[in-house]
Design a protein around this motif. Structure first.
Motif, PDB file in Angstrom:
ATOM      1  N   ASP A  38       0.833  -1.201   0.000  1.00  0.00           N
ATOM      2  CA  ASP A  38       0.000   0.000   0.000  1.00  0.00           C
ATOM      3  C   ASP A  38       0.872   1.256   0.000  1.00  0.00           C
ATOM      4  O   ASP A  38       0.564   2.230  -0.705  1.00  0.00           O
ATOM      5  CB  ASP A  38      -0.913  -0.015   1.225  1.00  0.00           C
ATOM      6  CG  ASP A  38      -2.228   0.713   0.984  1.00  0.00           C
ATOM      7  OD1 ASP A  38      -2.832   0.488  -0.088  1.00  0.00           O
ATOM      8  OD2 ASP A  38      -2.646   1.499   1.846  1.00  0.00           O
ATOM      9  N   PHE A  39       1.952   1.230   0.760  1.00  0.00           N
ATOM     10  CA  PHE A  39       2.849   2.391   0.782  1.00  0.00           C
ATOM     11  C   PHE A  39       3.535   2.576  -0.575  1.00  0.00           C
ATOM     12  O   PHE A  39       3.696   3.705  -1.044  1.00  0.00           O
ATOM     13  CB  PHE A  39       3.894   2.221   1.886  1.00  0.00           C
ATOM     14  CG  PHE A  39       4.907   3.330   1.939  1.00  0.00           C
ATOM     15  CD1 PHE A  39       4.510   4.641   2.172  1.00  0.00           C
ATOM     16  CD2 PHE A  39       6.250   3.070   1.738  1.00  0.00           C
ATOM     17  CE1 PHE A  39       5.444   5.675   2.214  1.00  0.00           C
ATOM     18  CE2 PHE A  39       7.190   4.094   1.777  1.00  0.00           C
ATOM     19  CZ  PHE A  39       6.784   5.397   2.016  1.00  0.00           C
ATOM     20  N   VAL A  40       3.907   1.478  -1.203  1.00  0.00           N
ATOM     21  CA  VAL A  40       4.521   1.570  -2.532  1.00  0.00           C
ATOM     22  C   VAL A  40       3.536   2.177  -3.526  1.00  0.00           C
ATOM     23  O   VAL A  40       3.909   2.995  -4.388  1.00  0.00           O
ATOM     24  CB  VAL A  40       4.993   0.180  -3.001  1.00  0.00           C
ATOM     25  CG1 VAL A  40       5.389   0.212  -4.478  1.00  0.00           C
ATOM     26  CG2 VAL A  40       6.165  -0.297  -2.159  1.00  0.00           C
ATOM     27  N   LEU A  41       2.259   1.816  -3.431  1.00  0.00           N
ATOM     28  CA  LEU A  41       1.234   2.394  -4.294  1.00  0.00           C
ATOM     29  C   LEU A  41       1.098   3.898  -4.044  1.00  0.00           C
ATOM     30  O   LEU A  41       0.906   4.685  -4.989  1.00  0.00           O
ATOM     31  CB  LEU A  41      -0.107   1.705  -4.066  1.00  0.00           C
ATOM     32  CG  LEU A  41      -0.243   0.279  -4.605  1.00  0.00           C
ATOM     33  CD1 LEU A  41      -1.559  -0.343  -4.133  1.00  0.00           C
ATOM     34  CD2 LEU A  41      -0.179   0.261  -6.130  1.00  0.00           C
ATOM     35  N   ALA A  45       1.737   6.666  -6.875  1.00  0.00           N
ATOM     36  CA  ALA A  45       0.739   7.688  -7.231  1.00  0.00           C
ATOM     37  C   ALA A  45       1.356   9.076  -7.172  1.00  0.00           C
ATOM     38  O   ALA A  45       1.127   9.918  -8.051  1.00  0.00           O
ATOM     39  CB  ALA A  45      -0.458   7.589  -6.296  1.00  0.00           C
ATOM     40  N   PHE A  46       2.137   9.332  -6.133  1.00  0.00           N
ATOM     41  CA  PHE A  46       2.790  10.634  -5.990  1.00  0.00           C
ATOM     42  C   PHE A  46       3.814  10.864  -7.096  1.00  0.00           C
ATOM     43  O   PHE A  46       3.896  11.944  -7.679  1.00  0.00           O
ATOM     44  CB  PHE A  46       3.454  10.715  -4.613  1.00  0.00           C
ATOM     45  CG  PHE A  46       4.321  11.935  -4.425  1.00  0.00           C
ATOM     46  CD1 PHE A  46       3.757  13.185  -4.267  1.00  0.00           C
ATOM     47  CD2 PHE A  46       5.703  11.826  -4.432  1.00  0.00           C
ATOM     48  CE1 PHE A  46       4.539  14.310  -4.105  1.00  0.00           C
ATOM     49  CE2 PHE A  46       6.500  12.937  -4.267  1.00  0.00           C
ATOM     50  CZ  PHE A  46       5.930  14.188  -4.100  1.00  0.00           C
ATOM     51  N   TYR A  50       1.152  12.880  -9.693  1.00  0.00           N
ATOM     52  CA  TYR A  50       0.919  14.027  -8.821  1.00  0.00           C
ATOM     53  C   TYR A  50       1.906  15.135  -9.157  1.00  0.00           C
ATOM     54  O   TYR A  50       3.115  14.902  -9.237  1.00  0.00           O
ATOM     55  CB  TYR A  50       1.055  13.636  -7.349  1.00  0.00           C
ATOM     56  CG  TYR A  50       0.676  14.746  -6.387  1.00  0.00           C
ATOM     57  CD1 TYR A  50      -0.644  14.963  -6.041  1.00  0.00           C
ATOM     58  CD2 TYR A  50       1.658  15.581  -5.849  1.00  0.00           C
ATOM     59  CE1 TYR A  50      -1.000  15.983  -5.170  1.00  0.00           C
ATOM     60  CE2 TYR A  50       1.316  16.603  -4.982  1.00  0.00           C
ATOM     61  CZ  TYR A  50      -0.011  16.802  -4.642  1.00  0.00           C
ATOM     62  OH  TYR A  50      -0.348  17.810  -3.790  1.00  0.00           O
ATOM     63  N   ASP A  51       1.391  16.347  -9.373  1.00  0.00           N
ATOM     64  CA  ASP A  51       2.215  17.502  -9.727  1.00  0.00           C
ATOM     65  C   ASP A  51       2.283  18.448  -8.531  1.00  0.00           C
ATOM     66  O   ASP A  51       1.278  19.065  -8.154  1.00  0.00           O
ATOM     67  CB  ASP A  51       1.610  18.219 -10.936  1.00  0.00           C
ATOM     68  CG  ASP A  51       2.498  19.354 -11.452  1.00  0.00           C
ATOM     69  OD1 ASP A  51       3.492  19.687 -10.776  1.00  0.00           O
ATOM     70  OD2 ASP A  51       2.193  19.902 -12.527  1.00  0.00           O
ATOM     71  N   ILE A  52       3.477  18.590  -7.928  1.00  0.00           N
ATOM     72  CA  ILE A  52       3.607  19.391  -6.710  1.00  0.00           C
ATOM     73  C   ILE A  52       3.437  20.886  -6.967  1.00  0.00           C
ATOM     74  O   ILE A  52       3.243  21.658  -6.023  1.00  0.00           O
ATOM     75  CB  ILE A  52       4.968  19.145  -6.028  1.00  0.00           C
ATOM     76  CG1 ILE A  52       6.118  19.547  -6.959  1.00  0.00           C
ATOM     77  CG2 ILE A  52       5.094  17.700  -5.584  1.00  0.00           C
ATOM     78  CD1 ILE A  52       7.483  19.443  -6.299  1.00  0.00           C
ATOM     79  N   VAL A  75     -12.855  11.137  -4.014  1.00  0.00           N
ATOM     80  CA  VAL A  75     -11.529  11.164  -3.393  1.00  0.00           C
ATOM     81  C   VAL A  75     -10.611  12.051  -4.231  1.00  0.00           C
ATOM     82  O   VAL A  75     -10.835  12.263  -5.425  1.00  0.00           O
ATOM     83  CB  VAL A  75     -10.923   9.753  -3.252  1.00  0.00           C
ATOM     84  CG1 VAL A  75     -11.712   8.913  -2.272  1.00  0.00           C
ATOM     85  CG2 VAL A  75     -10.850   9.056  -4.610  1.00  0.00           C
ATOM     86  N   GLY A  76      -9.581  12.551  -3.601  1.00  0.00           N
ATOM     87  CA  GLY A  76      -8.610  13.402  -4.275  1.00  0.00           C
ATOM     88  C   GLY A  76      -7.488  13.741  -3.318  1.00  0.00           C
ATOM     89  O   GLY A  76      -7.570  13.474  -2.111  1.00  0.00           O
ATOM     90  N   ALA A  77      -6.436  14.336  -3.840  1.00  0.00           N
ATOM     91  CA  ALA A  77      -5.283  14.688  -3.012  1.00  0.00           C
ATOM     92  C   ALA A  77      -4.713  16.013  -3.476  1.00  0.00           C
ATOM     93  O   ALA A  77      -4.663  16.311  -4.671  1.00  0.00           O
ATOM     94  CB  ALA A  77      -4.217  13.592  -3.083  1.00  0.00           C
ATOM     95  N   ASP A  78      -4.316  16.833  -2.517  1.00  0.00           N
ATOM     96  CA  ASP A  78      -3.598  18.070  -2.811  1.00  0.00           C
ATOM     97  C   ASP A  78      -2.450  18.198  -1.819  1.00  0.00           C
ATOM     98  O   ASP A  78      -2.080  17.219  -1.162  1.00  0.00           O
ATOM     99  CB  ASP A  78      -4.534  19.275  -2.773  1.00  0.00           C
ATOM    100  CG  ASP A  78      -5.164  19.491  -1.400  1.00  0.00           C
ATOM    101  OD1 ASP A  78      -4.856  18.722  -0.467  1.00  0.00           O
ATOM    102  OD2 ASP A  78      -5.956  20.435  -1.251  1.00  0.00           O
TER     103      ASP A  78
END
Length: 521
Positions: A38-41, A45-46, A50-52, A75-78
Motif C-alpha cells: 500500500d505504501f509503494v502504491l 501515485a505521488f 501528482y504535480d507538486i 476522493v482526491g489529493a492536494d
C-alpha cells in the motif's frame, strides 16, 4: 487514469478480511506485506501522477453513490492531504513491523491494524463530508479494541474515555456537514463545492466553533486533551506509533481543510483564539510533562505541547506559518512514532515505566541509548533535524505576518519561546533518569537487559532518515505542499480583506486590503 486512491484505501480493508484464513505464524508477514504494498502504491501515485506545482485537487475520482441526496464516492489529493497520506502509509508499515512480538490473538490484532490503515488513509483522501465522517469514525473502533484488549492495567478506562471523547466530538462534524448541505439553493456534500458557497458571518462562526470542538479533541487542544495521556499510558508500542504518528494529525489537517477552507471570515475572527490555545498547549503540556513520573505519560504531554505549534502556524494567517504548521505535523509524526516505539522497547526490558525505578541501563543497552538520545534531540528541535525547521517556520510566520499588531506578535513569540526553552529541560532530564546513574536492582533485573534487535534498529533508522533529511534539506517536504498552503492563505485573506476588522479582540488586528482577486479553484 488509474484509480490510485480508491485502490490505496480499499486494499488494506480487503486484505483484513483475508487475515482469518492466514496461518497464525505467517499473519505478521502478511500484514506487513500488505502495508508495504500500500505504501509503494502511495509513492507510485505521488511519483507518476501528482504535480507538486499545482495547488488544486489531483488524482480525483468521483463516482455516484446515492444521487438522490448528492452522496458520492469522491476522493482526491492536494498539498494538504498527499504528504499525510504518505506519512500514514510509512508509519503504519513500521507500526506493523513493531507489532511482530504480539502473541495474544495476533490475527485479530493485525486485522485491526489493516482496517485502521483504511480508515486513516480515507480521512486524508475523501472529498465528501459524509464519507469524511464515516472514515473519521471507522478508525475509532480499531483503536478502542486495541486499547481494551492489548492495553495495560487501566486499559478499559482509557479505551472507554477515548471512544467517548472522540465519538462525541465527531458528532459535530456530521451536524455541521448537514448544515452546510442545506445552506443555500445548491445541495452538495462535495468539499470543493461546499467551500465555494457564500455563507453569512453568523453561519460561518457557528460552524467554525462546532468543527473546532470536533477537531480539538483529535489534535488534541486543551482542555479536551485528557484522553490522550490515558490512552498512551495503556497502549502498546504499535498503537502508540499510530496515535502519535497519524491520529493527532487528523485534527490539524481537518482544521486546515474544513475550518480554514470553508469559513475564511470565521477563520480571521477566531485566528487569535487558535494562537492563544496553541500557547496554552505548549506551556501547559510542557509544565505538566515535568511532573510526570510515568514515561509514557511524559512523552504524551510532550506531544500535546508540540501540537500547539500547529495551532500557532494556522492562526498566523501567513504562508510561512501555515507551511510551518504542515511541516510540524509531518515532523512530529516521525518523531512521536520513534519516541513511543523506544518507550515500548525500554519497557520490554526494564518492565517498568516509572522514572524513579529506572537508571543506569545505558551500559547494557548502548544502541537503544543512542537511538533514544537521537530521537529526544529531534523532539527538542535540535538544528539539523525536522523539528527545528518546523518550529522555526512557525516563529518566522508569526513574526512576519501582517495580520496582527506588533504588540500581539511580540507576546505570542515570547510565550512560545518560553515553551521551547522548557522542552529540552524535561527531555534531557528524562534521558538522565532512564540511562544514567546506578541500576535499580530491586526493580530492574540486569540479566533481562539486552540491546536493540535488528528489527528495532531498522524501525528507528527508517524514521531517523527522514527526520535528518527534512532537517538538512526541508525542500524535500515543503515543495509537496507549499503551493496548496500558499493558496489557502491567499484565499482566506482575499475573502476577508474588504470586511471590517472584528472588534471582539480589538487592537490586535492589522489586516491589509487585498488588491487581487483569488479563486478557490
Amino acid at each position: 487514469m488509474f484509480p490510485w486512491l480508491t485502490v490505496i484505501i480499499v486494499l488494506p480493508l480487503l486484505a483484513a478480511f483475508a487475515v482469518p484464513f492466514i496461518p497464525e505464524k505467517r499473519v505478521k508477514w502478511f500484514s506487513f506485506g500488505v502495508c508495504l504494498i500500500d505504501f509503494v502504491l502511495m509513492v507510485a501515485a505521488f511519483w507518476l501522477d501528482y504535480d507538486i506545482t499545482k495547488p488544486g485537487m489531483q488524482l480525483v475520482e468521483r463516482y455516484s453513490w446515492m444521487p438522490q441526496i448528492g452522496l458520492e464516492w469522491s476522493v482526491g489529493a492536494d498539498g494538504l492531504s498527499m504528504p499525510l497520506i504518505l506519512l500514514t502509509g510509512f508509519i503504519t508499515a513500521l507500526a506493523t513491523l513493531a507489532a511482530w512480538p504480539v502473541t495474544l490473538r495476533p490475527r485479530m490484532f493485525h486485522f485491526l491494524m489493516l482496517a485502521m490503515l483504511t480508515g486513516m488513509t480515507g480521512v486524508f483522501a475523501v472529498q465528501d463530508v459524509v464519507l469524511f465522517f464515516l472514515f473519521f469514525e471507522l478508525e475509532l473502533v480499531p483503536v478502542y479494541l486495541m486499547l481494551a484488549i492489548w492495553g495495560g492495567k487501566g486499559r478499559l478506562y482509557a479505551a472507554t474515555k477515548f471512544i467517548l471523547y472522540t465519538a462525541i466530538g465527531s458528532l459535530f462534524i456530521i451536524v455541521v456537514g448537514l448544515a452546510m448541505y442545506f445552506y443555500g439553493d445548491v445541495r452538495t456534500l462535495n468539499m470543493i463545492e461546499l467551500a465555494a458557497k457564500n455563507y453569512n458571518s453568523t453561519f460561518q462562526n457557528l460552524c467554525f466553533l462546532g468543527l473546532l470542538i470536533a477537531f480539538a479533541v483529535k489534535l488534541p487542544i486543551f482542555p479536551l486533551h485528557t484522553w490522550l495521556p490515558d490512552a498512551h499510558g495503556e497502549a502498546t508500542a504499535p498503537v502508540h506509533m499510530l496515535l502519535a504518528g497519524i491520529l493527532l494529525k487528523m485534527g490539524g489537517y481537518a482544521l486546515m481543510r474544513m475550518n480554514v477552507g470553508f469559513f475564511p471570515e470565521a477563520t480571521r475572527l477566531f485566528a487569535p483564539l487558535l494562537i492563544v490555545l496553541g500557547i496554552v498547549n505548549i506551556i501547559y503540556a510542557a509544565l505538566t510533562s515535568f511532573g510526570q513520573r510515568n514515561l509514557k505519560r511524559k512523552i504524551a504531554y510532550s506531544s500535546i505541547s508540540h501540537m500547539g505549534f500547529v495551532l500557532i502556524g494556522i492562526g498566523s494567517l501567513s504562508q510561512i506559518g501555515m507551511g510551518g504548521a504542515m511541516l510540524q505535523m509531518i515532523s512530529h509524526g516521525l518523531i512521536g512514532a520513534s519516541l513511543f516505539f523506544l518507550v515500548g522497547a525500554t519497557y520490554d526490558r526494564t518492565h517498568t515505566l516509572i522514572l524513579n525505578e529506572m537508571g543506569g541501563i545505558a551500559p547494557k543497552m548502548p544502541k537503544i541509548f543512542a537511538m533514544f538520545t537521537a530521537c529526544s534531540l529531534a523532539s527538542l528541535a535540535l538544528p539539523g533535524m525536522s523539528g527545528f525547521v518546523a518550529e522555526l517556520m512557525v516563529f518566522v510566520g508569526m513574526t512576519t505576518t501582517d495580520a496582527y499588531s506588533f504588540q500581539f506578535k511580540a507576546l505570542v513569540i515570547l510565550f512560545a519561546a518560553f515553551g521551547v526553552i522548557l522542552t529540552p529541560i524535561y527531555l534531557l532530564s528524562m534521558l538522565r533518569e532512564i540511562f544514567y546513574g546506578k541500576l535499580n536492582h530491586k526493580v530492574v533485573h540486569e540479566e533481562e537487559l539486552f540491546d536493540a534487535e535488528p528489527r528495532e534498529v531498522f524501525i528507528i533508522a527508517s524514521l531517523l532518515v527522514p527526520i535528518f533529511g527534512i532537517g538538512l534539506y526541508p525542500k524535500l517536504t515543503t515543495d509537496m505542499y507549499v503551493a496548496t498552503t500558499d493558496r489557502l492563505v491567499d484565499v482566506t485573506r482575499e475573502r476577508t480583506a474588504r470586511s471590517v476588522p472584528p472588534r471582539l479582540l480589538g487592537g490586535i488586528y492589522n489586516f491589509p486590503v487585498a488588491k487581487d482577486s483569488i479563486s478557490l479553484r
